[in-house]
Design an enzyme around this catalytic site. Structure first.
Site, PDB file in Angstrom:
ATOM      1  CG  MET A 202      -1.857   1.141   1.320  1.00 19.71           C
ATOM      2  SD  MET A 202      -3.197   0.876   2.483  1.00 19.71           S
ATOM      3  CE  MET A 202      -2.345   0.959   4.054  1.00 19.71           C
TER       4      MET A 202
ATOM      5  CE1 TYR B 209       3.446  -5.251  11.734  1.00 25.16           C
ATOM      6  CE2 TYR B 209       2.501  -3.709  13.310  1.00 25.16           C
ATOM      7  CZ  TYR B 209       3.050  -3.965  12.067  1.00 25.16           C
ATOM      8  OH  TYR B 209       3.213  -2.930  11.183  1.00 25.16           O
TER       9      TYR B 209
ATOM     10  CB  THR C 228       4.391   0.008  13.367  1.00 23.08           C
ATOM     11  OG1 THR C 228       3.137  -0.009  14.036  1.00 23.08           O
ATOM     12  CG2 THR C 228       5.246  -1.072  14.009  1.00 23.08           C
ATOM     13  CG  ASP C 229       0.840   2.521  15.844  1.00 23.02           C
ATOM     14  OD1 ASP C 229       1.142   2.039  14.739  1.00 23.02           O
ATOM     15  OD2 ASP C 229      -0.250   2.281  16.410  1.00 23.02           O
TER      16      ASP C 229
ATOM     17  CD1 TRP D 281      -3.701   3.694  14.254  1.00 23.47           C
ATOM     18  CD2 TRP D 281      -5.650   4.761  14.090  1.00 23.47           C
ATOM     19  NE1 TRP D 281      -4.376   3.499  15.427  1.00 23.47           N
ATOM     20  CE2 TRP D 281      -5.579   4.152  15.357  1.00 23.47           C
ATOM     21  CE3 TRP D 281      -6.794   5.496  13.770  1.00 23.47           C
ATOM     22  CZ2 TRP D 281      -6.608   4.243  16.297  1.00 23.47           C
ATOM     23  CZ3 TRP D 281      -7.810   5.598  14.709  1.00 23.47           C
ATOM     24  CH2 TRP D 281      -7.715   4.972  15.961  1.00 23.47           C
TER      25      TRP D 281
ATOM     26  CG  ASP E 250      12.425 -13.637   0.482  1.00 24.84           C
ATOM     27  OD1 ASP E 250      12.240 -12.849   1.448  1.00 24.84           O
ATOM     28  OD2 ASP E 250      12.409 -14.877   0.597  1.00 24.84           O
ATOM     29  CB  ILE E 251      13.615  -8.062   2.436  1.00 26.61           C
ATOM     30  CG1 ILE E 251      12.490  -8.372   3.436  1.00 26.61           C
ATOM     31  CG2 ILE E 251      13.179  -7.057   1.378  1.00 26.61           C
ATOM     32  CD1 ILE E 251      12.176  -7.197   4.372  1.00 26.61           C
TER      33      ILE E 251
ATOM     34  CE  LYS F 239       7.405  -2.631  11.145  1.00 18.59           C
ATOM     35  NZ  LYS F 239       7.799  -2.557   9.705  1.00 18.59           N
TER      36      LYS F 239
HETATM   37  N1  LIG Z   1      -0.836  -0.467   7.361  1.00 20.12           N
HETATM   38  C1  LIG Z   1      -0.708   0.191   8.503  1.00 20.12           C
HETATM   39  O1  LIG Z   1      -1.714   0.627   9.131  1.00 20.12           O
HETATM   40  C2  LIG Z   1       0.658   0.455   9.094  1.00 20.12           C
HETATM   41  C3  LIG Z   1       0.716   1.106  10.329  1.00 20.12           C
HETATM   42  C4  LIG Z   1       1.961   1.374  10.877  1.00 20.12           C
HETATM   43  C5  LIG Z   1       3.112   1.020  10.212  1.00 20.12           C
HETATM   44  N2  LIG Z   1       3.045   0.366   9.031  1.00 20.12           N
HETATM   45  C6  LIG Z   1       4.307   0.001   8.383  1.00 20.12           C
HETATM   46  O2  LIG Z   1       4.384   0.687   7.139  1.00 20.12           O
HETATM   47  C7  LIG Z   1       5.074  -0.130   6.195  1.00 20.12           C
HETATM   48  C8  LIG Z   1       4.216  -0.305   4.938  1.00 20.12           C
HETATM   49  O3  LIG Z   1       2.959  -0.856   5.325  1.00 20.12           O
HETATM   50  P1  LIG Z   1       1.830  -1.203   4.250  1.00 20.12           P
HETATM   51  O4  LIG Z   1       0.534  -1.088   4.947  1.00 20.12           O
HETATM   52  O5  LIG Z   1       2.098  -0.472   2.990  1.00 20.12           O
HETATM   53  O6  LIG Z   1       2.135  -2.753   4.060  1.00 20.12           O
HETATM   54  P2  LIG Z   1       1.572  -3.788   2.977  1.00 20.12           P
HETATM   55  O7  LIG Z   1       0.580  -3.145   2.078  1.00 20.12           O
HETATM   56  O8  LIG Z   1       1.198  -5.021   3.746  1.00 20.12           O
HETATM   57  O9  LIG Z   1       2.870  -4.073   2.127  1.00 20.12           O
HETATM   58  C9  LIG Z   1       3.935  -4.825   2.627  1.00 20.12           C
HETATM   59  C10 LIG Z   1       4.565  -5.500   1.456  1.00 20.12           C
HETATM   60  O10 LIG Z   1       5.695  -6.260   1.908  1.00 20.12           O
HETATM   61  C11 LIG Z   1       5.707  -7.437   1.145  1.00 20.12           C
HETATM   62  N3  LIG Z   1       6.524  -8.463   1.751  1.00 20.12           N
HETATM   63  C12 LIG Z   1       6.182  -9.316   2.751  1.00 20.12           C
HETATM   64  N4  LIG Z   1       7.206 -10.151   3.013  1.00 20.12           N
HETATM   65  C13 LIG Z   1       8.212  -9.826   2.147  1.00 20.12           C
HETATM   66  C14 LIG Z   1       9.501 -10.343   1.909  1.00 20.12           C
HETATM   67  N5  LIG Z   1       9.999 -11.378   2.614  1.00 20.12           N
HETATM   68  N6  LIG Z   1      10.265  -9.755   0.953  1.00 20.12           N
HETATM   69  C15 LIG Z   1       9.757  -8.728   0.229  1.00 20.12           C
HETATM   70  N7  LIG Z   1       8.553  -8.200   0.389  1.00 20.12           N
HETATM   71  C16 LIG Z   1       7.775  -8.744   1.356  1.00 20.12           C
HETATM   72  C17 LIG Z   1       4.247  -7.820   1.024  1.00 20.12           C
HETATM   73  O11 LIG Z   1       4.045  -8.745   0.004  1.00 20.12           O
HETATM   74  P3  LIG Z   1       2.765  -9.739   0.099  1.00 20.12           P
HETATM   75  O12 LIG Z   1       1.559  -8.849   0.005  1.00 20.12           O
HETATM   76  O13 LIG Z   1       2.955 -10.635  -1.049  1.00 20.12           O
HETATM   77  O14 LIG Z   1       2.862 -10.425   1.436  1.00 20.12           O
HETATM   78  C18 LIG Z   1       3.635  -6.465   0.724  1.00 20.12           C
HETATM   79  O15 LIG Z   1       3.687  -6.184  -0.663  1.00 20.12           O
HETATM   80  C19 LIG Z   1       5.414  -1.430   6.927  1.00 20.12           C
HETATM   81  O16 LIG Z   1       6.710  -1.324   7.458  1.00 20.12           O
HETATM   82  C20 LIG Z   1       4.421  -1.475   8.067  1.00 20.12           C
HETATM   83  O17 LIG Z   1       4.915  -2.215   9.167  1.00 20.12           O
HETATM   84  C21 LIG Z   1       1.841   0.084   8.449  1.00 20.12           C
END
Ligand SMILES: NC(=O)c1ccc[n+]([C@@H]2O[C@H](COP(=O)([O-])OP(=O)(O)OC[C@H]3O[C@@H](n4cnc5c(N)ncnc54)[C@H](OP(=O)(O)O)[C@@H]3O)[C@@H](O)[C@H]2O)c1
Length: 274
Positions: free
Chosen positions: A1, A114, A89-90, A139, A26-27, A118
């Protein structure tokens, strides 16, 4: 996203960008990570295990991505001299008492599996010696993935009544705004450290649901507030997810702005296909 909006923002700012999804890199694969990082000035790590509830029963798998993978990226950046922007993240600072926004200097106090994975990722990044910006957000909503507003919009069209938690408070934040802040931090050559990429002010999930229902032209009477106890989930949630923007202000970088104004700007885009 977030990664999708970040690549768009970087391209619009005329940067040369390599955008890699999971199928490309793959990280958790050290050799692949080192090869991917080579030749880049900056690496932004948006990859993560973000399924908060599933992490409770798959903590090792979540750790592999959120901690080991983050550490591998940081080690590769340290070795090549690339700057790292690592998204966090928070959930890593969920133990703070309510009432005061959590400082970027606050000690780690992770919530749930989680949060633990993190927090371990942040520690690995800091220990690597990479020139790293740890950018915590919370959020998140955006047009390129499942998120609370899109889910609420769908449910509001399907149901007559929505029951939404009113005792968890946080800062709804648009992925486009996080991308913009990452660009501002890079342009400002921000010193290595921890920065909070969230909107300002705070609200509850219930109040955010009211905004979503209003945005799609439904009657807000269809939304009822409930407590977290009434909506049991596998993973614990922070009740006070309000992050301070102290470290941004200290370096003169503008924070994102008030959540309600940003939501008003974002709503049409975010809900377009929801
Ligand atoms: N969403 C929230 O509300 C939120 C809140 C606070 C912080 N964050 C942080 O913000 C960042 C971005 O979040 P987001 O919501 O954009 O996340 P997201 O949409 O879930 O995207 C994460 C991506 O990482 C990929 N991924 C998972 N395992 C992987 C691996 N081993 N190697 C490479 N790619 C991998 C996923 O692929 P697949 O889809 O194929 O698994 C997905 O495309 C993250 O660090 C998250 O912790 C998010």
């Amino acid at each position: 996203m977030l990664g999708t909006d970040l690549v768009t923002a970087l391209l619009e700012a005329d940067h040369e960008v390599t955008g890699l999804g999971r199928a490309d890199l793959d990280i958790t694969d050290a050799a692949a990570v080192a090869a991917a990082v080579a030749g880049h000035d900056v690496v932004v790590n948006c990859a993560a295990w973000t399924a908060v509830d599933d992490a409770e029963t798959h903590e090792d798998a979540a750790f592999a991505v959120n901690a080991t993978g983050a550490g591998l990226l940081a080690d590769a950046c340290a070795a090549s001299g690339a700057r790292l922007v690592h998204l966090s993240t928070d959930y890593v600072v969920g133990g703070e008492p309510a009432g005061t926004p959590v400082s970027s200097e606050a000690a780690l106090s992770p919530v749930g599996a989680y949060g633990r994975t993190k927090a371990a990722g942040e520690r690995a990044v800091r220990a690597s010696g990479a020139d790293a910006l740890v950018v915590r957000t919370a959020w998140l909503y955006g047009g390129h993935g499942p998120c609370f507003p899109r889910t609420m919009a769908r449910l509001a069209r399907e149901r007559d009544l929505l029951r939404v938690v009113d005792d968890q408070v946080g800062q709804p934040t648009w992925t486009v705004d996080v991308a913009g802040l990452v660009l501002r931090l890079l342009a400002a050559k921000a010193p290595a450290g921890t920065y909070h990429a969230t909107s300002s002010g705070w609200t509850s999930w219930y109040e955010l649901a009211l905004e979503v229902v209003r945005a799609i032209g439904r009657d807000t009477d269809m939304v009822d507030p409930i407590s977290s106890e009434e909506f049991a989930r596998p993973a614990p949630r922070p009740s006070w997810s309000v992050l301070s923007h102290d470290s941004l202000k200290a370096i003169g970088v503008a924070p994102i702005g008030p959540w309600r104004l940003r939501w008003a700007e974002a709503a049409d885009d975010v809900l377009a296909e929801a």
